[in-house]
Design a protein around this motif. Structure first.
Motif, PDB file in Angstrom:
ATOM      1  N   SER A  58      54.661  17.190  54.980  1.00 48.97           N
ATOM      2  CA  SER A  58      54.741  18.635  55.158  1.00 48.97           C
ATOM      3  C   SER A  58      54.460  19.015  56.608  1.00 48.97           C
ATOM      4  O   SER A  58      54.191  18.158  57.457  1.00 48.97           O
ATOM      5  CB  SER A  58      53.735  19.326  54.240  1.00 48.97           C
ATOM      6  N   LEU A  59      54.509  20.302  56.886  1.00 45.96           N
ATOM      7  CA  LEU A  59      54.254  20.815  58.225  1.00 45.96           C
ATOM      8  C   LEU A  59      52.919  21.549  58.278  1.00 45.96           C
ATOM      9  O   LEU A  59      52.763  22.537  58.995  1.00 45.96           O
ATOM     10  CB  LEU A  59      55.392  21.753  58.648  1.00 45.96           C
ATOM     11  N   LEU A  60      51.946  21.073  57.517  1.00 38.76           N
ATOM     12  CA  LEU A  60      50.643  21.717  57.499  1.00 38.76           C
ATOM     13  C   LEU A  60      49.967  21.594  58.866  1.00 38.76           C
ATOM     14  O   LEU A  60      50.060  20.549  59.513  1.00 38.76           O
ATOM     15  CB  LEU A  60      49.741  21.072  56.443  1.00 38.76           C
ATOM     16  N   PRO A  61      49.265  22.628  59.288  1.00 35.54           N
ATOM     17  CA  PRO A  61      48.513  22.534  60.548  1.00 35.54           C
ATOM     18  C   PRO A  61      47.258  21.692  60.362  1.00 35.54           C
ATOM     19  O   PRO A  61      46.900  21.324  59.237  1.00 35.54           O
ATOM     20  CB  PRO A  61      48.153  24.002  60.842  1.00 35.54           C
ATOM     21  N   ASN A  62      46.588  21.394  61.428  1.00 34.57           N
ATOM     22  CA  ASN A  62      45.310  20.684  61.344  1.00 34.57           C
ATOM     23  C   ASN A  62      44.215  21.675  60.960  1.00 34.57           C
ATOM     24  O   ASN A  62      44.066  22.719  61.610  1.00 34.57           O
ATOM     25  CB  ASN A  62      44.970  20.029  62.690  1.00 34.57           C
ATOM     26  N   TYR A  63      43.470  21.347  59.922  1.00 39.02           N
ATOM     27  CA  TYR A  63      42.397  22.227  59.472  1.00 39.02           C
ATOM     28  C   TYR A  63      41.059  21.715  59.990  1.00 39.02           C
ATOM     29  O   TYR A  63      40.864  20.505  60.147  1.00 39.02           O
ATOM     30  CB  TYR A  63      42.392  22.313  57.952  1.00 39.02           C
ATOM     31  N   PRO A  64      40.119  22.628  60.265  1.00 40.50           N
ATOM     32  CA  PRO A  64      38.860  22.226  60.902  1.00 40.50           C
ATOM     33  C   PRO A  64      37.932  21.405  60.013  1.00 40.50           C
ATOM     34  O   PRO A  64      36.994  20.785  60.510  1.00 40.50           O
ATOM     35  CB  PRO A  64      38.219  23.569  61.274  1.00 40.50           C
ATOM     36  N   SER A  65      38.162  21.424  58.721  1.00 42.63           N
ATOM     37  CA  SER A  65      37.286  20.683  57.809  1.00 42.63           C
ATOM     38  C   SER A  65      38.064  20.292  56.569  1.00 42.63           C
ATOM     39  O   SER A  65      39.132  20.829  56.278  1.00 42.63           O
ATOM     40  CB  SER A  65      36.078  21.541  57.413  1.00 42.63           C
ATOM     41  N   LYS A  66      37.495  19.357  55.798  1.00 39.08           N
ATOM     42  CA  LYS A  66      38.129  18.944  54.549  1.00 39.08           C
ATOM     43  C   LYS A  66      38.077  20.087  53.526  1.00 39.08           C
ATOM     44  O   LYS A  66      38.974  20.228  52.696  1.00 39.08           O
ATOM     45  CB  LYS A  66      37.428  17.701  54.001  1.00 39.08           C
ATOM     46  N   ALA A  68      38.358  23.294  54.248  1.00 31.96           N
ATOM     47  CA  ALA A  68      39.439  24.196  54.634  1.00 31.96           C
ATOM     48  C   ALA A  68      40.791  23.643  54.175  1.00 31.96           C
ATOM     49  O   ALA A  68      41.658  24.390  53.708  1.00 31.96           O
ATOM     50  CB  ALA A  68      39.441  24.416  56.140  1.00 31.96           C
ATOM     51  N   LEU A  69      40.978  22.326  54.301  1.00 28.86           N
ATOM     52  CA  LEU A  69      42.205  21.700  53.833  1.00 28.86           C
ATOM     53  C   LEU A  69      42.333  21.840  52.320  1.00 28.86           C
ATOM     54  O   LEU A  69      43.410  22.168  51.801  1.00 28.86           O
ATOM     55  CB  LEU A  69      42.220  20.225  54.232  1.00 28.86           C
ATOM     56  N   TYR A  70      41.233  21.585  51.607  1.00 24.93           N
ATOM     57  CA  TYR A  70      41.248  21.720  50.145  1.00 24.93           C
ATOM     58  C   TYR A  70      41.646  23.136  49.732  1.00 24.93           C
ATOM     59  O   TYR A  70      42.500  23.328  48.848  1.00 24.93           O
ATOM     60  CB  TYR A  70      39.876  21.385  49.573  1.00 24.93           C
ATOM     61  N   LEU A  71      41.059  24.122  50.358  1.00 28.59           N
ATOM     62  CA  LEU A  71      41.362  25.515  50.012  1.00 28.59           C
ATOM     63  C   LEU A  71      42.808  25.863  50.334  1.00 28.59           C
ATOM     64  O   LEU A  71      43.464  26.599  49.589  1.00 28.59           O
ATOM     65  CB  LEU A  71      40.405  26.457  50.735  1.00 28.59           C
ATOM     66  N   ALA A  72      43.323  25.322  51.438  1.00 25.64           N
ATOM     67  CA  ALA A  72      44.725  25.563  51.788  1.00 25.64           C
ATOM     68  C   ALA A  72      45.656  24.956  50.744  1.00 25.64           C
ATOM     69  O   ALA A  72      46.648  25.576  50.338  1.00 25.64           O
ATOM     70  CB  ALA A  72      45.024  24.988  53.170  1.00 25.64           C
ATOM     71  N   LEU A  73      45.335  23.741  50.291  1.00 24.59           N
ATOM     72  CA  LEU A  73      46.185  23.070  49.298  1.00 24.59           C
ATOM     73  C   LEU A  73      46.085  23.705  47.924  1.00 24.59           C
ATOM     74  O   LEU A  73      46.985  23.536  47.094  1.00 24.59           O
ATOM     75  CB  LEU A  73      45.806  21.590  49.206  1.00 24.59           C
TER      76      LEU A  73
END
Length: 263
Positions: A58-66, A68-73
């Motif tokens: 995917s084209l996901l940006p870099n998230y500052p924490s795991k 933040a990544l979890y919430l984005a997904l």
């Protein structure tokens, strides 16, 4: 020893063995728990083990924490396989959810413009949706490999669609089926017409009807299965081939497979 006397890393290890919802609740206990609950060590465990390979598509940006990544997904579906599939995490549990786009489904006569069109739609997460022009034989099938799903999880499949100036679906039974592990499966008759009519309900009275989703589409449950985590596939179908009525106005977004919990 009280929990407050434990090192933060030990608390983080304990929290990582709970659930995302539990970790958020326990983060309110104290500053120490809050720090531990927000750590990457906790949220790395909540992410699916194959998340690296998923997000690499995917084209996901870099998230500052795991976290933040979890919430984005969990808040937004990630489009995969050149627009033929989406991936998302179920927010409360971290279980994996997938939707097969209409382009990933086998639609009888789907490549014939006389019967089906492929269009963009502002409410769709995918580049295209399938729009039914006119058929008397409605047959849609989808297949998903079970290894892509979370193991030891009860799942349900949902047909996701819209009706726009539709005809031919009133008082028509549509057969939905979900087959798993070769022999284990279920089928049921439903009515895809979301409008319940006070008259002329012969043949569909009491049948399950679709419900509205938060993304502007309709959905109806097709069936459920328990994924034990071995290599197999789940086969899903939407069939209306016996009534002989010509049908139009159905927009197909896809088939979604997500965890199911008892109410």
């Amino acid at each position: 020893m009280e929990f407050e006397g434990l090192p933060e890393g030990c608390i983080a290890d304990i929290l990582s063995r709970t659930t995302p919802m539990d970790a958020c609740r326990l983060s309110l206990v104290s500053k120490l728990f809050h720090s531990a609950a927000d750590s990457d060590a906790v949220w790395e465990r909540f992410l699916s083990s194959d998340y690296h390979s998923i997000i690499s598509q995917s084209l996901l940006p870099n998230y500052p924490s795991k976290k933040a990544l979890y919430l984005a997904l969990s808040d937004h579906p990630v489009i995969l396989d050149e627009g033929k599939m989406s991936f998302q995490l179920e927010k409360k549990s971290g279980k994996k959810c997938y939707m097969l786009a209409a382009r990933a489904l086998t639609i009888i006569w789907g490549s014939t413009d006389q019967y089906w069109n492929w269009l963009t739609h502002p409410d769709s997460r995918f580049p295209e949706v399938a729009t039914l022009r006119d058929v008397c034989w409605l047959e849609i099938r989808g297949v998903l490999k079970t290894l892509t799903l979370s193991p030891d999880t009860q799942y349900a499949a949902y047909f996701v669609f819209k009706m726009i100036n539709a005809r031919g679906f009133e008082n028509v039974c549509v057969e939905l089926s979900v087959n798993f592990d070769g022999d284990h499966g279920s089928s049921k008759n439903v009515c895809l017409d979301p409008r319940e009519r006070s008259r002329n309900e012969r043949g569909v009275a009491g049948l399950q009807r679709p419900s509205a989703r938060s993304d502007g589409w309709l959905e109806i449950e097709m069936g459920e299965f328990f994924n034990i985590g071995i290599e197999d596939e789940v086969q899903m179908s939407v069939m209306a081939v016996k009534d002989g009525r010509w049908k139009s106005g159905l927009l197909v977004e896809g088939i979604e497979v997500r965890p199911k919990y008892e109410n």
